[in-house]
Design a protein around this motif. Structure first.
Motif, PDB file in Angstrom:
ATOM      1  N   ARG A 211      -7.227   7.084 -11.938  1.00  0.00           N
ATOM      2  CA  ARG A 211      -6.963   8.043 -12.396  1.00  0.00           C
ATOM      3  C   ARG A 211      -6.982   9.214 -11.516  1.00  0.00           C
ATOM      4  O   ARG A 211      -6.265  10.414 -11.517  1.00  0.00           O
ATOM      5  N   LYS A 255      -4.988  -6.539 -18.969  1.00  0.00           N
ATOM      6  CA  LYS A 255      -5.758  -5.403 -18.352  1.00  0.00           C
ATOM      7  C   LYS A 255      -7.008  -4.803 -18.458  1.00  0.00           C
ATOM      8  O   LYS A 255      -6.911  -4.399 -19.620  1.00  0.00           O
ATOM      9  N   TYR A 319      -2.636  -4.127  -5.639  1.00  0.00           N
ATOM     10  CA  TYR A 319      -2.671  -3.120  -4.663  1.00  0.00           C
ATOM     11  C   TYR A 319      -2.442  -3.806  -3.446  1.00  0.00           C
ATOM     12  O   TYR A 319      -2.356  -3.403  -2.209  1.00  0.00           O
TER      13      TYR A 319
HETATM   14  C1  PBG Z   1      -2.191   4.810 -17.888  1.00  0.00           C
HETATM   15  C2  PBG Z   1      -2.189   3.870 -16.930  1.00  0.00           C
HETATM   16  C3  PBG Z   1      -3.971   3.485 -16.793  1.00  0.00           C
HETATM   17  C4  PBG Z   1      -3.171   2.707 -15.611  1.00  0.00           C
HETATM   18  C5  PBG Z   1      -2.170   1.905 -15.234  1.00  0.00           C
HETATM   19  N1  PBG Z   1      -1.335   2.800 -16.367  1.00  0.00           N
HETATM   20  C6  PBG Z   1      -5.139   3.643 -16.768  1.00  0.00           C
HETATM   21  C7  PBG Z   1      -5.353   4.652 -17.578  1.00  0.00           C
HETATM   22  O1  PBG Z   1      -5.312   4.034 -19.123  1.00  0.00           O
HETATM   23  O2  PBG Z   1      -6.365   5.503 -18.017  1.00  0.00           O
HETATM   24  C8  PBG Z   1      -4.607   1.472 -14.757  1.00  0.00           C
HETATM   25  C9  PBG Z   1      -4.942   0.740 -13.315  1.00  0.00           C
HETATM   26  C10 PBG Z   1      -5.242   0.801 -12.246  1.00  0.00           C
HETATM   27  O3  PBG Z   1      -6.506   0.767 -12.852  1.00  0.00           O
HETATM   28  O4  PBG Z   1      -5.119   0.539 -11.052  1.00  0.00           O
HETATM   29  N2  PBG Z   1      -1.548   4.342 -19.033  1.00  0.00           N
END
Ligand code: PBG
Length: 329
Positions: A211, A255, A319
């Protein structure tokens, strides 16, 4: 199951030498297992460090050639594009998501023009990089609206497909969006564009550095618990996945990654569908900070990635994709 007893049976026999350990290894990692996330930023000739993610950068479009050349050389099959959007372009509705000239659109076009189908491109479908409140959808009285948001996501998907995106990846957790996106893609001659559904995305503290990387952290009001999944649940993940498969998902994302290996295995065992895992930003930061401090050695990177393969993941968004791929070569 056990076919012998000590001292006849000594499991350490097969662990004694490296050749033997390699011979009986059950899982392996290769660069084909990785998806590389790339953060984009507006401007020229910039490679901007991200404070919370050591060794991860935001790149301007003109620097993309350097990143993609390396990814292709490392045989990484796909990259994922994420935009850092200036605060001044964000609004309540996240309308920059539908701007045909936004960072992601320009990124897709740059890569497709230069590299054709040498590498796949996946793009997040969600409004959070573009909204002034940092949520993935449209807000009404502080609640994220479902159906109204889905209508916007359908248009965001169509725009990305039109630019040449190969894999549409809705990460917003709205209900019913996969079916609507599939239908719209097909109707507009994008039958071969794949959908990777973030079907199982938990409301998690591990997204913090991401974020920050896309510039939504300080803006985010509250949390995402009324649309992302509750981390106390696992049965619910099966319901999410079965719905999305029915609606037309080609692949499923789980995730975050490492704290959810049980979920990856659960999904893989129940649905024989490609399952991808996302080793998210917070996992990256934890690991890379501990390695930088010297508290753990960098073997922990491979170990963490192998755990996804053991759990049944077909591929991993990480990453570390570039660094590990060149190590593995
Ligand atoms: C947004 C999104 C997020 C991530 C990927 N797409 C963050 C969230 O849902 O707040 C997180 C990826 C990461 O933390 O590496 N839709």
């Amino acid at each position: 199951m056990i076919t012998g007893n000590y001292p006849n049976l000594r499991l350490r026999r097969s662990r004694k030498n490296d050749w033997s350990r390699r011979l009986i290894q059950e899982n392996s990692l290769s660069s084909s297992d990785f998806i590389l996330p790339i953060f984009l930023i507006d401007g020229k000739n910039i490679r901007q460090p991200i404070k919370t993610m050591h060794d991860v950068f935001r790149y301007t479009i003109d620097k993309l050639g350097f990143v993609i050349d390396k990814a292709i050389k490392n045989k990484i099959p796909m990259v994922a594009l994420f935009p850092y959007t200036k605060k001044s372009i964000k609004n309540e509705l996240g309308s920059e998501a539908l701007n045909y000239d936004n960072l992601v659109c320009r990124g897709i076009q740059y890569i497709k023009k230069r590299y054709k189908n040498e590498i796949g491109i996946m793009c997040d479908v969600a409004l959070d990089p573009y909204t002034s409140h940092g949520h993935d959808g449209l807000l009404k009285s502080n609640y994220v609206l479902n159906d109204e948001t889905v209508d916007v996501l359908v248009n965001q998907s169509l725009l990305q497909a039109q630019m040449g995106c190969d894999v549409i990846a809705p990460s917003d957790m709205m209900d019913g969006r996969i079916g609507k996106i599939r239908k719209a893609l097909d109707k507009n001659d994008h039958q071969m564009v794949q959908i990777l559904s973030y079907a199982v995305k938990y409301s998690s503290s591990f997204y913090g550095p991401f974020r920050d990387a896309v510039g939504s952290k300080k803006l985010l009001k509250g949390n995402k618990k009324n649309y992302q999944m509750d981390f106390r649940n696992s049965d619910e993940s099966l319901r999410e996945v079965s719905l999305d498969i029915k609606e037309g998902a080609d692949m499923i994302m789980v995730k975050p990654g490492m704290p959810y290996l049980d979920i990856i295995k659960l999904i893989k065992d129940n649905f024989k569908i490609p399952v991808l895992a996302y080793q998210v930003s917070g996992e990256y930061t934890l690991l890379s900070n501990a390695i930088r401090k010297g508290d753990i050695d960098d073997g922990a990177i491979i170990e963490s990635l192998m755990s996804f393969k053991r759990a049944g993941a077909n591929a991993i968004v990480t990453y570390y994709a570039d660094r590990v791929s060149s190590l593995l070569k």
